[in-house]
Scaffold this motif. Sequence first.
Motif, PDB file in Angstrom:
ATOM      1  N   SER A  48     -21.027-103.040 -40.203  1.00 26.11           N
ATOM      2  CA  SER A  48     -20.277-103.876 -41.141  1.00 26.11           C
ATOM      3  C   SER A  48     -18.881-104.138 -40.605  1.00 26.11           C
ATOM      4  CB  SER A  48     -20.190-103.181 -42.502  1.00 26.11           C
ATOM      5  OG  SER A  48     -21.462-103.052 -43.074  1.00 26.11           O
ATOM      6  N   VAL A  49     -18.338-103.163 -39.890  1.00 24.45           N
ATOM      7  CA  VAL A  49     -17.074-103.297 -39.166  1.00 24.45           C
ATOM      8  C   VAL A  49     -17.327-102.761 -37.768  1.00 24.45           C
ATOM      9  CG1 VAL A  49     -14.671-102.573 -39.023  1.00 24.45           C
ATOM     10  CG2 VAL A  49     -15.674-103.089 -41.258  1.00 24.45           C
ATOM     11  N   ASP A  50     -16.988-103.557 -36.763  1.00 28.19           N
ATOM     12  CA  ASP A  50     -17.416-103.242 -35.407  1.00 28.19           C
ATOM     13  C   ASP A  50     -16.232-103.069 -34.455  1.00 28.19           C
ATOM     14  OD1 ASP A  50     -18.870-102.873 -33.115  1.00 28.19           O
ATOM     15  OD2 ASP A  50     -19.730-104.883 -33.049  1.00 28.19           O
ATOM     16  N   LYS A  90     -17.865 -99.111 -38.898  1.00 26.33           N
ATOM     17  CA  LYS A  90     -18.597 -98.639 -40.070  1.00 26.33           C
ATOM     18  C   LYS A  90     -19.997 -99.210 -40.040  1.00 26.33           C
ATOM     19  CE  LYS A  90     -19.480 -96.579 -43.907  1.00 26.33           C
ATOM     20  NZ  LYS A  90     -19.552 -95.093 -43.923  1.00 26.33           N
ATOM     21  N   VAL A  91     -20.989 -98.294 -40.019  1.00 24.60           N
ATOM     22  CA  VAL A  91     -22.395 -98.673 -40.059  1.00 24.60           C
ATOM     23  C   VAL A  91     -22.999 -98.044 -41.300  1.00 24.60           C
ATOM     24  CG1 VAL A  91     -24.601 -98.649 -38.855  1.00 24.60           C
ATOM     25  CG2 VAL A  91     -22.475 -98.719 -37.537  1.00 24.60           C
ATOM     26  N   TYR A  92     -23.611 -98.867 -42.136  1.00 26.86           N
ATOM     27  CA  TYR A  92     -24.292 -98.328 -43.314  1.00 26.86           C
ATOM     28  C   TYR A  92     -25.710 -97.926 -42.931  1.00 26.86           C
ATOM     29  CZ  TYR A  92     -20.314 -99.665 -46.194  1.00 26.86           C
ATOM     30  OH  TYR A  92     -19.062 -99.755 -46.737  1.00 26.86           O
ATOM     31  N   GLY A  93     -26.734 -98.366 -43.551  1.00 26.74           N
ATOM     32  CA  GLY A  93     -28.081 -97.877 -43.248  1.00 26.74           C
ATOM     33  C   GLY A  93     -28.662 -98.386 -41.950  1.00 26.74           C
ATOM     34  N   THR A 141     -14.267-103.795 -46.628  1.00 24.26           N
ATOM     35  CA  THR A 141     -14.695-102.494 -46.096  1.00 24.26           C
ATOM     36  C   THR A 141     -13.580-101.867 -45.277  1.00 24.26           C
ATOM     37  OG1 THR A 141     -17.018-103.172 -46.048  1.00 24.26           O
ATOM     38  CG2 THR A 141     -16.392-101.336 -44.624  1.00 24.26           C
ATOM     39  N   THR A 142     -12.900-102.674 -44.468  1.00 18.72           N
ATOM     40  CA  THR A 142     -11.778-102.172 -43.674  1.00 18.72           C
ATOM     41  C   THR A 142     -10.666-101.655 -44.577  1.00 18.72           C
ATOM     42  OG1 THR A 142     -12.288-103.739 -41.898  1.00 18.72           O
ATOM     43  CG2 THR A 142     -10.084-102.770 -41.900  1.00 18.72           C
ATOM     44  N   VAL A 155      -7.883-112.285 -38.383  1.00 18.76           N
ATOM     45  CA  VAL A 155      -9.021-113.118 -38.773  1.00 18.76           C
ATOM     46  C   VAL A 155     -10.300-112.403 -38.360  1.00 18.76           C
ATOM     47  CG1 VAL A 155     -10.096-115.383 -38.626  1.00 18.76           C
ATOM     48  CG2 VAL A 155      -7.616-115.176 -38.417  1.00 18.76           C
ATOM     49  N   MET A 156     -11.201-112.199 -39.356  1.00 14.61           N
ATOM     50  CA  MET A 156     -12.439-111.463 -39.113  1.00 14.61           C
ATOM     51  C   MET A 156     -13.651-112.329 -39.392  1.00 14.61           C
ATOM     52  SD  MET A 156     -11.501-107.750 -40.840  1.00 14.61           S
ATOM     53  CE  MET A 156     -13.074-107.037 -40.298  1.00 14.61           C
ATOM     54  N   SER A 157     -14.733-112.037 -38.702  1.00 12.04           N
ATOM     55  CA  SER A 157     -16.021-112.678 -38.961  1.00 12.04           C
ATOM     56  C   SER A 157     -17.123-111.725 -38.519  1.00 12.04           C
ATOM     57  CB  SER A 157     -16.140-113.995 -38.195  1.00 12.04           C
ATOM     58  OG  SER A 157     -17.424-114.568 -38.357  1.00 12.04           O
ATOM     59  N   ALA A 158     -18.112-111.511 -39.398  1.00 15.11           N
ATOM     60  CA  ALA A 158     -19.280-110.687 -39.082  1.00 15.11           C
ATOM     61  C   ALA A 158     -18.889-109.319 -38.524  1.00 15.11           C
ATOM     62  CB  ALA A 158     -20.196-111.416 -38.103  1.00 15.11           C
ATOM     63  N   GLY A 159     -17.844-108.724 -39.117  1.00  8.88           N
ATOM     64  CA  GLY A 159     -17.444-107.377 -38.739  1.00  8.88           C
ATOM     65  C   GLY A 159     -16.583-107.272 -37.508  1.00  8.88           C
TER      66      GLY A 159
END
Length: 363
Positions: free
Chosen positions: A19-21, A11-14, A45-46, A207-211
Amino acid sequence: MNSVDLENITKVYGGTTPSVDDISLTVGDGEFFTLLGPSGCGKSTTLRMIAGFISPTSGTIRFGDRDVTKLPPHKRDTGMVFQNYALFPHMDVTGNVVYGLSMRHVGKEEKRTRVAKALEIVGLDGYADRRIDQLSGGQQQRVALARALVIEPSVLLLDEPLSNLDAKLREETRAQIRQIQQRAGTTSVYVTHDQSEAMAMSDRIAVMSAGTLHQVGAPREIYRRPATSFVARFIGRSNVLEGVVEGVESRRLAVRLDGGEALFAPIVADTLSSQVVKGDRVALSLRPETLRIDPVEETTGAPVGAIRATVRMSEFTGSSCVIWLRYGEQDLLATIPDTDDLPRDGEDVLLRPDTGRTWVVAP
């Protein structure tokens, strides 16, 4: 089968930073699965992409064999519990719980039966006629859970539902949610930034960090065998020391730390420890409870398999003592059983890690 599969979700916003990679993971049928990470890591977001409130920029979302990537939320057959509960204050408990059934045009008798069952599952039978403002925060949270369960969703989604409760009530309610989920058998995806919550409730944790996704596994596996230095530090407390692989034996590695000492770590199949070679840069995760404190016997240096450090302060916590130490420019932490013979502040000591619990992670 009510599994959830995310395949290469982005997910990429502007801007250009996702945001999620490129996240891929599977939530098993009936599993309680937690997305864990600090604020802004992409976990909510996920969850909202799974719910259908947000569309992924790329990737595929499946519930069982159904591709739901482009389906709107009301066609995904999910139940959602929000952080603020989102209850209707002008309705009583029954009115809130029955709402989703009314929107689905369920018959009157079936409504009555399903609402009674849902309230029983969450332990609120007898509260059907209560106003929302007559309930405690924990009871309101369970009304929100009953409203999500009453529609018998394929997947239950929970977005930080305990964050508005005080510490004691949060601990009590997390146990209730887990018991309720096990009774209902509903596939559940839970979002939290609270590591204790995740460890206590989950079958598995992502476990997530920075997308990005750092590790997926059972709570004990993630705690004892973190994949990266971020996971080691974020899940519980850990001392993370960097160094270079100096030797590779049949069952263990020798790592020369940046501070000069050499420590050993076990080689475990299918982990980073089995993939590195001499000269590779790695980090070692040392949990505080795996460290033994011994007196210094020599005036300089430390024997192989030990670290020389200086005691900064000690804290008595009841059943144990927490020892804060300084090693070079780095603060370390050791947890030892309570004793009257604690090392003194300013004293040099030897820290001897349990080699079997020393874990190689990506620096």
